[in-house]
Design an enzyme around this catalytic site. Structure first.
Site, short mmCIF file in Angstrom:
data_model
loop_
_atom_site.label_atom_id
_atom_site.label_comp_id
_atom_site.label_asym_id
_atom_site.label_seq_id
_atom_site.Cartn_x
_atom_site.Cartn_y
_atom_site.Cartn_z
N SER A 1 8.29 65.35 -27.83
CA SER A 1 9.47 65.32 -27.32
C SER A 1 9.59 65.74 -25.87
O SER A 1 8.76 66.34 -25.28
CB SER A 1 10.21 66.52 -28.14
OG SER A 1 9.56 67.87 -27.38
N LYS A 2 10.66 65.52 -25.23
CA LYS A 2 11.16 65.75 -23.73
C LYS A 2 10.77 67.26 -23.53
O LYS A 2 10.51 67.64 -22.33
CB LYS A 2 12.51 65.21 -23.54
CG LYS A 2 12.81 65.28 -22.02
CD LYS A 2 13.13 63.79 -21.86
CE LYS A 2 13.25 63.71 -20.35
NZ LYS A 2 12.56 62.48 -19.81
N ARG A 3 10.95 67.97 -24.45
CA ARG A 3 11.04 69.54 -24.31
C ARG A 3 9.51 69.96 -23.89
O ARG A 3 9.30 70.91 -23.10
CB ARG A 3 11.46 70.39 -25.46
CG ARG A 3 12.78 71.00 -25.24
CD ARG A 3 13.29 71.77 -26.52
NE ARG A 3 13.32 71.12 -27.48
CZ ARG A 3 12.54 71.36 -28.71
NH1 ARG A 3 12.06 72.47 -29.06
NH2 ARG A 3 12.85 70.57 -29.74
#
Ligand code: GLU
Length: 500
Positions: free
Chosen positions: A264-266
């Site tokens: 994920s981008k996070r």
């Protein structure tokens, strides 16, 4: 004997909704490899049926990334002078230009009693969903419009009521298919919803568009991410309802963060563009991505695209999630950087270096101008991303090295001795000719100096290295002296003495 009787055709089917996810690049790569190793066709289709999510320029960008990675389509959407174009006989390859086809097949299914008009309003569906949730039931359509009488349907169509078309999922049927990665998969139709196939705006949903396009475009193998696996039984039913043979499916394992959650981008970058912008080489990134789900079965880890075409095999694609380990990517990229031809490295590193100069307000010192390429090459063996090139030779760009003077003292020595040796060195170096400032000559001169003065290597090389670079882990002092030249070398030595 060819393994498959038909000409193999695979496709990459991106939705132009934003950046290119690394998972998409992996799908494209496996599709490409499989087509190439079977002398087949790899084509690109643009899946732009969700117009609300479309992002301008996204399709061009995805194609550009593929081109950089060396994955060129044989057919379908391509770039011509930076603009979208298409080639091949199965077009149009953009779904929004194929609406009449989806409508035709949706209507054909309605006529055959295998799909039906549904007039349920958003509000009704919302209530239904809430009731099901409250009763802890799976949320799904309740077949309300399945039983509308033909006259009722006609009346509502005539009065212009909004409708969608839903597929009529047969009751209690075992649906079976063989996945190239997961083997035999069996699902009971009870678990499948009466999916919308044509939306109220006349656009198809992914399900119908996939079946129609992959049939008409003669796709033999659909290779895609695991997130599509739950939809595949619906697709099999659609192919069956339309009287077509479904393609062979391969669902690729999920890509995970190191904590085994979905990438994920996070937790880091997921866009291929971001990796390229950080100075990962396309070949290295592609090599790394090839191993996210596939394992060659040997110790070998570095593969060119041609080697991948030869060695890739679905028999060795695993079901378990594949961890995206940036440390491994850094290592691999470093290996690729080291192997670049010097000229190519300089070319590739230059834009990153220029950015570093601007970001840090550095101007190029005079002594560097003549030795610019050599300076960049000092970084080549030591960095894992091109964006590190500036940092790797920062010490060449500034006089102010700002190191702790204690660093100048070799572990077997003391400050007084370091100072004495630096003074001796300055005296010696002052007598060198400009022609002594090449790696080899300077090294020979130093060796001679060490013997003459009866010193240990560390006594001299350690403080010299720190005086010239400010760091204990840095390129060898002869390499640095070659770039600095006489004047800058001496000035750094004098600075070191002042510090002590
Ligand atoms: N447009 C779909 C996506 O971007 C394609 C899935 C497929 O390959 O069938 O995920």
């Amino acid at each position: 004997m060819p393994l498959f009787s038909k000409k193999i055709r695979t496709r990459f089917a991106p939705s132009p909704t934003g950046y290119m996810h690394v998972g998409n690049l992996r799908s494209a790569l496996y599709e490409y490899l499989f087509a190439k190793q079977n002398k087949g066709i790899f084509f690109i289709r643009l899946e732009d049926t969700d117009q609300s999510r479309e992002v301008a320029g996204a399709a061009e960008n995805i194609l550009k990334v593929l081109k950089i990675a060396g994955i060129e389509p044989d057919e379908g959407i391509c770039l011509k002078e930076g603009k979208l174009a298409e080639k091949g006989h199965f077009g149009p390859y953009t779904q929004s230009q194929r609406l009449n086809l989806y409508q035709k097949y949706a209507n054909q299914l309605v006529k055959a009693g295998l799909a039906y008009y549904c007039f349920c309003t958003e509000e009704r569906l919302e209530l239904l969903r809430k009731d099901q949730e409250a009763a802890k039931l799976p949320t799904r359509y309740d077949f309300h419009c399945r039983s509308l009488l033909p006259e009722e349907v006609q009346k509502r169509l005539d009065q212009g009521d909004k409708y969608v078309i839903r597929m009529k999922v047969p009751e209690n049927r075992e649906i079976e298919f063989e996945d190239m990665v997961r083997g035999k998969i069996k699902v009971n139709s009870r678990e499948i919803d009466d999916q919308i196939i044509l939306k109220a705006d006349g656009f198809p949903t992914y399900h119908l568009a996939h079946a129609v396009d992959d049939h008409l475009m003669e796709t033999t193998h659909v290779i895609r991410g695991e997130e599509w696996l739950p939809s595949t039984p619906k697709h099999i039913l659609l192919f069956e309802a339309l009287g077509w043979e479904p393609p062979i499916y391969a669902h690729l394992p999920m890509i995970l963060n190191t904590d085994r959650t979905k990438l994920s981008k996070r937790q880091g970058d997921v866009a291929v563009e971001d990796y390229l912008a950080k100075g990962y080489l396309p070949e290295a990134l592609l090599n790394f991505i090839s191993l996210l789900g596939w394992n060659p079965g040997t110790e070998k880890e570095l593969f060119t695209l041609d080697e991948l075409i030869k060695e890739f095999s679905f028999a060795k694609v695993h079901k378990a999630g594949a961890v995206f380990d940036v440390k491994k990517l850094d290592w691999m990229n470093g290996e690729y950087i080291k192997k670049l031809e010097n000229k190519i490295f300089v070319q590739a590193a230059m834009p990153f270096f220029e950015k570093f100069l601007t970001d840090n307000n550095f101007t190029i010192p005079a002594y560097l101008e003549a030795n610019f390429d050599k300076a960049l090459l000092l970084a080549q063996q030591r960095i894992s991303r091109l964006a590190e090139v500036g940092e790797g030779i920062r010490f060449l760009l500034t006089e102010n090295l700002g190191y702790d003077p204690a660093k100048l003292v070799w572990k077997k020595s003391d400050a007084a001795k370091a100072k004495e040796i630096l003074n001796l060195l300055i005296n010696d170096i002052s007598g060198y000719a400009e022609t002594d400032f090449t790696k080899e000559n300077f090294e020979n001169k130093l060796k001679d100096f060490i013997t003459r003065n009866n010193l240990a290597n560390g006594d001299v090389l350690w403080p010299l290295r720190v005086a010239l670079t400010g760091a204990d882990k840095s390129p060898a002092p002869f390499e640095v002296a070659e770039i600095l030249g006489k004047e800058a070398t001496l000035s750094r030595l004098r600075q070191a003495i002042e510090k002590l």
